[in-house]
Scaffold this motif. Sequence first.
Motif, PDB file in Angstrom:
ATOM      1  N   SER A 231      -3.199  -2.000  -7.937  1.00  0.00           N
ATOM      2  CA  SER A 231      -2.421  -2.764  -6.622  1.00  0.00           C
ATOM      3  C   SER A 231      -2.447  -4.281  -6.795  1.00  0.00           C
ATOM      4  CB  SER A 231      -3.506  -2.301  -5.449  1.00  0.00           C
ATOM      5  OG  SER A 231      -4.720  -2.474  -5.864  1.00  0.00           O
ATOM      6  N   GLU A 232      -3.012  -4.932  -7.843  1.00  0.00           N
ATOM      7  CA  GLU A 232      -2.985  -6.157  -8.273  1.00  0.00           C
ATOM      8  C   GLU A 232      -2.659  -6.402  -9.683  1.00  0.00           C
ATOM      9  OE1 GLU A 232      -5.869  -8.651  -6.843  1.00  0.00           O
ATOM     10  OE2 GLU A 232      -6.114  -7.552  -4.843  1.00  0.00           O
ATOM     11  N   HIS A 233      -2.021  -7.288 -10.230  1.00  0.00           N
ATOM     12  CA  HIS A 233      -1.687  -7.319 -11.589  1.00  0.00           C
ATOM     13  C   HIS A 233      -2.982  -8.399 -12.134  1.00  0.00           C
ATOM     14  CE1 HIS A 233       0.295  -7.472 -15.392  1.00  0.00           C
ATOM     15  NE2 HIS A 233      -0.003  -8.673 -15.425  1.00  0.00           N
TER      16      HIS A 233
ATOM     17  N   GLU B 259       0.917  -1.238   0.088  1.00  0.00           N
ATOM     18  CA  GLU B 259       0.014  -0.048   0.100  1.00  0.00           C
ATOM     19  C   GLU B 259       0.910   1.128  -0.063  1.00  0.00           C
ATOM     20  OE1 GLU B 259      -3.426   1.731  -0.434  1.00  0.00           O
ATOM     21  OE2 GLU B 259      -3.428  -0.291  -0.326  1.00  0.00           O
ATOM     22  N   SER B 260       1.909   1.283   0.676  1.00  0.00           N
ATOM     23  CA  SER B 260       2.756   2.282   0.759  1.00  0.00           C
ATOM     24  C   SER B 260       3.473   2.456  -0.622  1.00  0.00           C
ATOM     25  CB  SER B 260       3.737   2.293   1.809  1.00  0.00           C
ATOM     26  OG  SER B 260       4.753   1.252   1.585  1.00  0.00           O
TER      27      SER B 260
END
Length: 133
Positions: A15-17, A3-4
């Motif tokens: 945030s996800e592939h 998240e950072s």
Amino acid sequence: MTESELHAAGGELCSEHHHHADAIESLQQKLPDEDALMDLADTFRVFGDTTRVKIISALLTGPLCVCDITDALGVSQSAVSHQLRILRSHRLVKYRREGRLVYYTLDDEHISSIIRAGLDHVLERRGEHHENE
């Protein structure tokens, strides 16, 4: 990606592939070939010089002789000639000779469209409008 790390990247990354095979295949079929993309990038690099953009902008008004371009832009004739050679080599301008004078025009309407669209984009961001609207 944590998240950072996502936050550090400005939130511009997934945030996800996920693999969307249909979208990827459709996109790959629609993309121009590598040579065309390289030629396009090369053309846009030509627009990266202020003097060349000034010359093209001046030619939006119609045919101009080299002397008029030089006087209107306040640039030396050798500088204008050099830039015109580059523009000619990329087929952005063309010329015709009338006796001792050489008149330049934009090579075709595509060049005019590119410059007008770019100028409209820049002026819109600045809250201004293009004179030719």
